[in-house]
Enzyme design. Structure first.
Site, PDB file in Angstrom:
ATOM      1  N   ASP A  32       5.318  -4.469  -1.800  1.00  0.00           N
ATOM      2  CA  ASP A  32       5.588  -5.343  -0.644  1.00  0.00           C
ATOM      3  C   ASP A  32       5.883  -6.751  -1.126  1.00  0.00           C
ATOM      4  OD1 ASP A  32       3.207  -3.438   1.061  1.00  0.00           O
ATOM      5  OD2 ASP A  32       5.270  -3.730   1.736  1.00  0.00           O
ATOM      6  N   GLY A 139       4.020  -8.469   7.029  1.00  0.00           N
ATOM      7  CA  GLY A 139       3.405  -9.683   6.496  1.00  0.00           C
ATOM      8  C   GLY A 139       1.976  -9.526   6.059  1.00  0.00           C
ATOM      9  N   GLY A 142      -3.715  -3.932   6.134  1.00  0.00           N
ATOM     10  CA  GLY A 142      -4.952  -3.744   6.885  1.00  0.00           C
ATOM     11  C   GLY A 142      -4.844  -3.928   8.384  1.00  0.00           C
ATOM     12  N   ASP A 172       5.621   2.692   7.889  1.00  0.00           N
ATOM     13  CA  ASP A 172       4.907   1.725   7.055  1.00  0.00           C
ATOM     14  C   ASP A 172       4.012   0.811   7.877  1.00  0.00           C
ATOM     15  OD1 ASP A 172       6.083  -0.830   4.688  1.00  0.00           O
ATOM     16  OD2 ASP A 172       4.095  -0.055   5.171  1.00  0.00           O
ATOM     17  N   GLY A 174      -0.588   0.581   8.725  1.00  0.00           N
ATOM     18  CA  GLY A 174      -1.717   1.144   9.477  1.00  0.00           C
ATOM     19  C   GLY A 174      -1.859   2.640   9.339  1.00  0.00           C
TER      20      GLY A 174
END
Ligand code: DX5
Ligand code: ZN
Length: 210
Positions: A32, A139, A142, A172, A174
Site C-alpha cells: 500500500d 488511507g 484496520g 481490499d 476490512g
C-alpha cells in the site's frame, strides 16, 4: 480464493514480516503506497522497501494511492511487481496510464473508492488485468468493511461474465474470516490487519479456504 497480504499495519520489523509471508501460503504481497496527497497518510518509497524484499519470492501487488501516478510507476517498476494498480480518481487519462504500465511489462490494475460507481470504469475493463474494489476508504489499515461493497463486487462479476472479460476482481479493506464470506464472487482479497495482527499462516489459510 486468492489472498494478497497487506503489510500496511506492520509497525516494526517489516523485513521479518515479509520473510514470514514468504513461508506462508499468501499468493501475493500487497504494498500500500500512499503519498500524503491522494490520501493523508504517507508510507514507503520504492528504495525504502528494496532492503526488505531482498529474499522475497512472492509476487507483488502494488496499490498506488498517490496523485502523481507516473512518478510512482517509474519508482516501483524497479521492484519488478507483477501488477501495479492505480486509482481511477487520481488520473485524467486512464487509457494512457494503463498503456504505460503495460509497456513496462507489468500488469495494469485500476482501483475504485467506495463512492465510485463501477459503471464509471466499464470502458477500461477490456484492457485491465485487475480491478481493486475498495471496501474501505483508502488511507488506513484496520477499518471496518463497508457493506455496500458487496453489491458492487457482485455486479462487477456479473458484468465481467456477461462480457467475457478476464480481469481479476480484488476486494481490499476490512477483510477477515467473516467478511470474506460476503465477497465470494471476487477472485482475490487483500487482507492486512486480520493477518498481521494474528498468526500469519493460520489467518491466511482460513481466508484461502473460503
Ligand atoms: C487501505 C489499503 C488496504 C488496507 C487493508 O487504504 O488499501 O490494503 O491496508 O488492510 P485491512 O485488511 O487492515 O483493512
Ligand atoms: Zn490496498
Amino acid at each position: 480464493m486468492k489472498v494478497a497480504t497487506s503489510i500496511l499495519s506492520v509497525k516494526e520489523n517489516i523485513k521479518g514480516s515479509i520473510d514470514r509471508l514468504n513461508m506462508s501460503n499468501t499468493d501475493y504481497i500487497h504494498l500500500d503506497i500512499m503519498d500524503g496527497i491522494f490520501v493523508e497518510n504517507i508510507t514507503w518509497h520504492a528504495n525504502e522497501l528494496i532492503p526488505y524484499l531482498s529474499n522475497n519470492q512472492k509476487p507483488l501487488d502494488v496499490h498506488l494511492m498517490v496523485s502523481n501516478v507516473k512518478s510512482y510507476v517509474d519508482e516501483f517498476k524497479l521492484l519488478n511487481p507483477e501488477t501495479i494498480v492505480f486509482h481511477y480518481e487520481a488520473v485524467d487519462d486512464i487509457d494512457s496510464m494503463i498503456n504505460y504500465i503495460k509497456s513496462l511489462g507489468i500488469k495494469a490494475g485500476l482501483a475504485i473508492k467506495p463512492n465510485t460507481k463501477i459503471e464509471e470504469i466499464y470502458t477500461y475493463l477490456p484492457k485491465l488485468d485487475e480491478v481493486i474494489v475498495m471496501s474501505v476508504n483508502p488511507g488506513l489499515g484496520g477499518q471496518e468493511f463497508m457493506m455496500p461493497s458487496i453489491d458492487k463486487v457482485n455486479r462487477l462479476k456479473e458484468y465481467k461474465l456477461n462480457n467475457n472479460l478476464n480481469f481479476i476482481i480484488n476486494v481490499d479493506g476490512g477483510i477477515n474470516n467473516n467478511t470474506i464470506k460476503l465477497v465470494r464472487s471476487a477472485d482475490m482479497v487483500v487482507s492486512g490487519s486480520y493477518v498481521t495482527n494474528n498468526n500469519y499462516e493460520e489467518s491466511i489459510n482460513i481466508l484461502k479456504s473460503e
